[in-house]
Design an enzyme around this catalytic site. Sequence first.
Site, PDB file in Angstrom:
ATOM      1  N   HIS A 150      18.588 -23.353  25.168  1.00 33.62           N
ATOM      2  CA  HIS A 150      18.751 -24.316  24.064  1.00 33.62           C
ATOM      3  C   HIS A 150      18.010 -25.598  24.396  1.00 33.62           C
ATOM      4  CE1 HIS A 150      22.025 -25.524  26.882  1.00 33.62           C
ATOM      5  NE2 HIS A 150      21.665 -26.736  26.527  1.00 33.62           N
ATOM      6  N   HIS A 206      25.928 -22.915  21.490  1.00 42.55           N
ATOM      7  CA  HIS A 206      24.846 -23.708  20.879  1.00 42.55           C
ATOM      8  C   HIS A 206      23.468 -23.132  21.171  1.00 42.55           C
ATOM      9  CE1 HIS A 206      24.730 -25.263  24.918  1.00 42.55           C
ATOM     10  NE2 HIS A 206      24.078 -26.365  24.665  1.00 42.55           N
ATOM     11  N   HIS A 220      16.835 -32.800  26.821  1.00 41.68           N
ATOM     12  CA  HIS A 220      16.576 -31.742  27.803  1.00 41.68           C
ATOM     13  C   HIS A 220      16.351 -30.400  27.129  1.00 41.68           C
ATOM     14  CE1 HIS A 220      21.073 -31.216  27.423  1.00 41.68           C
ATOM     15  NE2 HIS A 220      20.751 -29.943  27.441  1.00 41.68           N
ATOM     16  N   HIS A 252      30.421 -28.797  31.639  1.00 41.53           N
ATOM     17  CA  HIS A 252      30.499 -29.539  30.382  1.00 41.53           C
ATOM     18  C   HIS A 252      31.831 -29.212  29.733  1.00 41.53           C
ATOM     19  CE1 HIS A 252      26.359 -30.843  30.167  1.00 41.53           C
ATOM     20  NE2 HIS A 252      25.855 -29.642  30.030  1.00 41.53           N
ATOM     21  N   TYR A 261      21.723 -31.131  35.594  1.00 40.73           N
ATOM     22  CA  TYR A 261      20.639 -31.839  34.920  1.00 40.73           C
ATOM     23  C   TYR A 261      19.647 -32.277  35.993  1.00 40.73           C
ATOM     24  CZ  TYR A 261      23.041 -32.572  30.366  1.00 40.73           C
ATOM     25  OH  TYR A 261      23.635 -32.437  29.151  1.00 40.73           O
ATOM     26  N   GLU A 271      17.754 -28.460  32.282  1.00 38.61           N
ATOM     27  CA  GLU A 271      19.119 -28.109  32.635  1.00 38.61           C
ATOM     28  C   GLU A 271      19.122 -26.642  33.036  1.00 38.61           C
ATOM     29  OE1 GLU A 271      21.869 -27.951  29.271  1.00 38.61           O
ATOM     30  OE2 GLU A 271      23.582 -28.221  30.606  1.00 38.61           O
TER      31      GLU A 271
HETATM   32 FE   LIG Z   1      22.343 -28.496  27.448  1.00 43.13          FE
END
Ligand SMILES: [Fe+2]
Lengths: 317, 114
Positions: A150, A206, A220, A252, A261, A271
Site C-alpha cells: 500500500h 488498506h 510512505h 500500528h 518505518y 515501510e
Molecule cells: Fe503503511
Amino acid sequence: MGVMRIGHINIRVLDMPAALKHYEDVLGLIRTDEDSAGNVYLKGWDEWDKYSVMLSPADRAGMNHIAYKVENDADLDTLKKRIADYGTDVEEVPAGQLPYCGRALRFWLPSGHLMYLYAEKDFVGKSVGTTNPEPWPDGLKGAGAHWLDHALLMCELDPERGVNKVAEATKFMKEVLDFRLCEQVMVGPDGDIQAATWMARTSTPHDIAFVGGPKMGLHHCAFFLDEWNDVLKAADIMAKHKVKIDVTPQRHGITRGYTIYFFDPSGNRNETFAGLGYLSQPDMPVITWTEEELGRGIFYHTGELNEAFTTVYTEGA
Amino acid sequence: MAADMDPTKRWTIHIRDTDEHYDCDAGQHLLKGMLQLGRKGIPSGCHGGGCGVCKIRIVSGEVETITMSRAHVSEEEQQQGYALACRCFPRSDVSLDVVGKMQKTVCKRRYGFV
Ligand SMILES: [Fe+2]
Ligand code: FES
C-alpha cells in the site's frame, strides 16, 4: 469488477546506484528491467506482474504517480465515465505510455496526487512458479519483501482555512472507485474533521491511506512481509546496511499491522508491513479513532506520534 | 580557510543560533555530528536529502555536498550557502545557521496531525 489492487508506484530517486542497493539488497526486490531513460523496474518475488516499483532518476525526491490495476479492460470505460461524471479531468493514454502496461486512465486525485488505472501489464510470474511451488524461493536478498502492499499519501489539511484534502480524496475513492473506508481518524473540537483514512479494495485493511498534513506529499510506500519475525530480521538487515530507521519494529493500532518505518537513500519513506491485520469486507463497520487516542492508532506501543510523522516526507507530485 | 580533502580529518562546526560547537569527521555528515550533541529539537528526518527538515546555511567554511532534493535547495539557494545538513561533509571548520525546523510538539497540534 473495478479496481483489484495497488499496481505500482513510481518513485523519484536522487542517486540510482544507491537506490538500487536499497531496493534490491535491503528490501529484496528483484530487478526486471531498465529503460533508455534510466528508469528501473522491480518486483517482489511473490508478485507476477512485471513491476510494482518504478524508480526514476531525478533531482528531487518523491512520487511521480501511483497506479492501481483493474480487473477487466471494460472497467476502464466504466471508470472513465464515472471519473468524468464526478467532474474530474481524466485522460485515456494508449498502451505503452504507462511502461509495459495496456491503455490506462490518467487523472489527479483531489489531493493533487497523480493516479493511473490500467488493466494489463506484462507478465513475469512469481519466483516459485505455479506448478507444485515451494513456499519461498532460494537466493532472496535482504528482507525478501513479498509485494508492494500500500501507500500512504499526505494530503493538505488546514481546517481553519476550510481545507481538507483527506476528506476530498476519501470521498472520491469511495464514490468513484468503490474503495471501502475501513478506518478513520476524526479530530477537531466536535470530532467531525476527517484527518486520516485507510481504504481498501482487497480484503486487507488498506490498499491506500490518506493522512492530513501541512502539505501534500508521499508519506510512505509499504512492502509486505509474513510475520513479526520477518519484521525483526528486516530491521537487523537495515541496521547492517546503515539504513536510516524512522520507527523501529512496532505495531500500528490502526490496521493492526507490524511495522518498521525507514528511509530510502533519497529520503523517501518506506515501510515493511507484516500481518494481514484482519479481514476487511464490504459490510464491516468503519473503525473510528479519536484525537485523544490518535497516537496509539499510529504507534500502538509508544502511544505517541513521533515528530517526524507529519513533518518528514517527500513530494507527492 | 582552504578546503582540505583528507577524509580522516576532524573539523569543528559552529552552530551560530545556539553558539554551540561540535566536532565532525570529514567522513560524517554535518547532521550526524549535530545529533551527537544529544540535544532535543535538532531537525533530523530522512538523512537522505529528500525531506528538507535539516536545512542549514553555511556561513563560512568548506563542505562537500552530495545529491540534495531540488525541492528543498534550489541552485540559487545552493550558491547562497543553503544546504541539507545530512548531505554535507566538512572540509574545513564550518560556521552555520539552522534553517529547517521540525513542527512543534504534539500538544501544539490543534487538529491531530496539524
Ligand atoms: Fe503503511
Ligand atoms: S534529514 Fe531529510 S533532508 Fe536531511
